[in-house]
Design an enzyme around this catalytic site. Structure first.
Site, mmCIF file in Angstrom:
data_model
loop_
_atom_site.group_PDB
_atom_site.id
_atom_site.type_symbol
_atom_site.label_atom_id
_atom_site.label_comp_id
_atom_site.label_asym_id
_atom_site.label_seq_id
_atom_site.Cartn_x
_atom_site.Cartn_y
_atom_site.Cartn_z
ATOM 1 N N PHE A 126 51.457 -59.920 -10.395
ATOM 2 C CA PHE A 126 50.319 -59.038 -10.099
ATOM 3 C C PHE A 126 49.664 -59.473 -8.802
ATOM 4 C CE2 PHE A 126 45.896 -57.662 -10.224
ATOM 5 C CZ PHE A 126 46.069 -56.309 -10.476
ATOM 6 N N ASP A 211 50.462 -66.452 -3.989
ATOM 7 C CA ASP A 211 49.233 -65.767 -4.400
ATOM 8 C C ASP A 211 48.524 -66.661 -5.429
ATOM 9 O OD1 ASP A 211 47.302 -64.243 -5.668
ATOM 10 O OD2 ASP A 211 48.532 -62.436 -5.839
ATOM 11 N N LYS A 240 39.351 -64.837 -6.841
ATOM 12 C CA LYS A 240 38.642 -64.994 -8.129
ATOM 13 C C LYS A 240 37.633 -66.150 -8.221
ATOM 14 C CE LYS A 240 41.465 -62.272 -11.201
ATOM 15 N NZ LYS A 240 42.746 -61.807 -10.663
#
Ligand SMILES: *Cc1c(COP(=O)(O)O)cnc(C)c1O
Length: 376
Positions: A126, A211, A240
């Site tokens: 993702f 990532d 995040k």
């Protein structure tokens, strides 16, 4: 009736306040948070140093255009590069994970100046919801209805090196992956696999893009999760947990790769504004101090989770997935009723992403609830 677009299935709880590792709803009910706003609230809630820094910065200067000097970005970038393998590395600031990844895709293409542009990414990965990152995300359910996608992504299987070789083309520019897939169900890459991927990148001159939007900033017990593996990524993205709740994303590249960006190549109005950078600098400093505790409590959490009878347990540090092999949405609701916030991802995986400040006693408290629910 709601004025909001129907993009989220929201659970029927209104959190109004948080303190430490606990959230409180309208009725004053207390919940132990094992989700951290999906790995965002790294310092938990109402951390006094973070709150102070945000209030102070809001009084002084909230925003300044990237047309001017920005010492807050310099300070934060220095902290990030200090932990990066290449001390000559450089940073670009964005506002979110998907934006940091867009920057990574653009940088990889620019580095090869149009001669190579394809990127290999992985099923169950993702990378975000904007066109580049969405196209990099090898999940049909995320693409559905939004075609045509951005061209140039070839999908392979995590921990299957042959599938990477099959996806390799003469105009492949790089390989992009999460070292532990988060949204896809907490699937860790093996050391052997990533070692081979790293060697392939070196041999073929490909860029290795990691990532770390979910795994970065201490989540797995190391500042960058790639540090658990024998690899030196050319590009790393963060978001995040970086701002502890203030939106910020970062694109980090080795000195050599970063050179491909020159004035005008890329930009952002808000990216790296003083408020976000000030907050993130506090978070990064505190997380670095917390690393030994994260490792210790992470090992304790793993040990306690092993007591549960689940199909499989996957993860590292304070990022864990309990594979149930069956639908787990009802478990989230049950836990919530019992005062514990967890998440269900990939349909059948209970995902635990507690704030990085948790201690053994909080693990014990969460285990009471998890043990009871999973036993049933
Ligand atoms: C959440 C996530 C993203 C997207 O981040 P946003 O801030 O929601 O755009 C990208 N990559 C990974 C690994 C993520 O977990």
């Amino acid at each position: 009736m709601s004025y909001l677009m129907n993009t989220y299935k929201r659970l029927p709880v209104k959190f109004v306040r948080g303190e430490g590792v606990y959230l409180y709803d309208e009725q004053g009910r207390r919940y132990l948070d094992f989700l951290s706003g999906i790995a965002v609230n790294s310092l938990g809630y109402s951390d006094p140093d973070l709150v102070h820094a945000i209030c102070q910065q809001a009084k002084e200067l909230l925003h300044v255009s990237n047309l001017f000097e920005n010492p807050w970005q310099e300070e934060l970038a220095g902290l990030l590069i200090d932990r990066f393998w290449d001390k000559g590395g450089k940073v670009f600031f964005a506002n979110s994970g998907t934006e940091a990844n867009e920057g990574a895709i653009k940088l990889a293409r620019k580095y090869f100046d149009g001669k190579r542009y394809r990127i290999i990414t992985f099923y169950k990965g993702f990378h975000g919801r904007t066109y580049g990152s969405m196209s990099a995300t090898a999940q049909e359910k995320i693409h559905k209805g939004f075609e045509p996608l951005l061209e140039g992504f070839d999908y392979a299987e995590l921990n299957n090196f042959d599938s990477v070789l099959k996806a390799l083309k003469k105009d492949t520019a790089g390989i992009m992956l999460e070292v532990i897939q988060g949204e896809g169900g907490v699937n860790p890459a093996t050391e052997e696999f990533l070692g081979k991927v790293g060697e392939l990148c070196k041999k073929e001159g490909l860029l290795l893009i990691v990532d770390e939007v979910q795994t970065g900033v201490g989540r797995t017990g190391r500042f960058y999760a790639y540090e658990h593996y024998p690899i030196k990524p050319d590009i790393v993205t963060l978001a995040k947990g970086l701002g502890g709740g203030v939106p910020i994303g970062a694109l980090i590249a080795s000195g050599e790769v970063a050179k491909a960006f020159v004035p005008g190549s890329h930009g952002s109005t808000f990216g790296g504004n003083p408020l976000a950078c000030k907050a993130a600098s506090v978070v990064v400093r505190k997380v670095i101090d917390l690393l030994p505790q994260i490792q210790r409590v992470g090992s304790y959490l793993e040990m306690r989770l092993r007591e549960l009878e689940v199909k499989e347990l996957r993860g590292k540090g304070l990022m864990w997935g309990l594979e149930l092999g069956r639908d787990c949405t009802h478990i989230v609701e049950k836990a919530l009723k019992m005062g514990l916030v967890v998440n269900c991802t990939a349909g059948s995986v209970i995902r635990l992403l507690p704030p990085l400040i948790i201690r053994e006693e909080h693990v014990d408290e969460a285990m009471e609830v998890l043990g009871r629910i999973i036993h049933e």
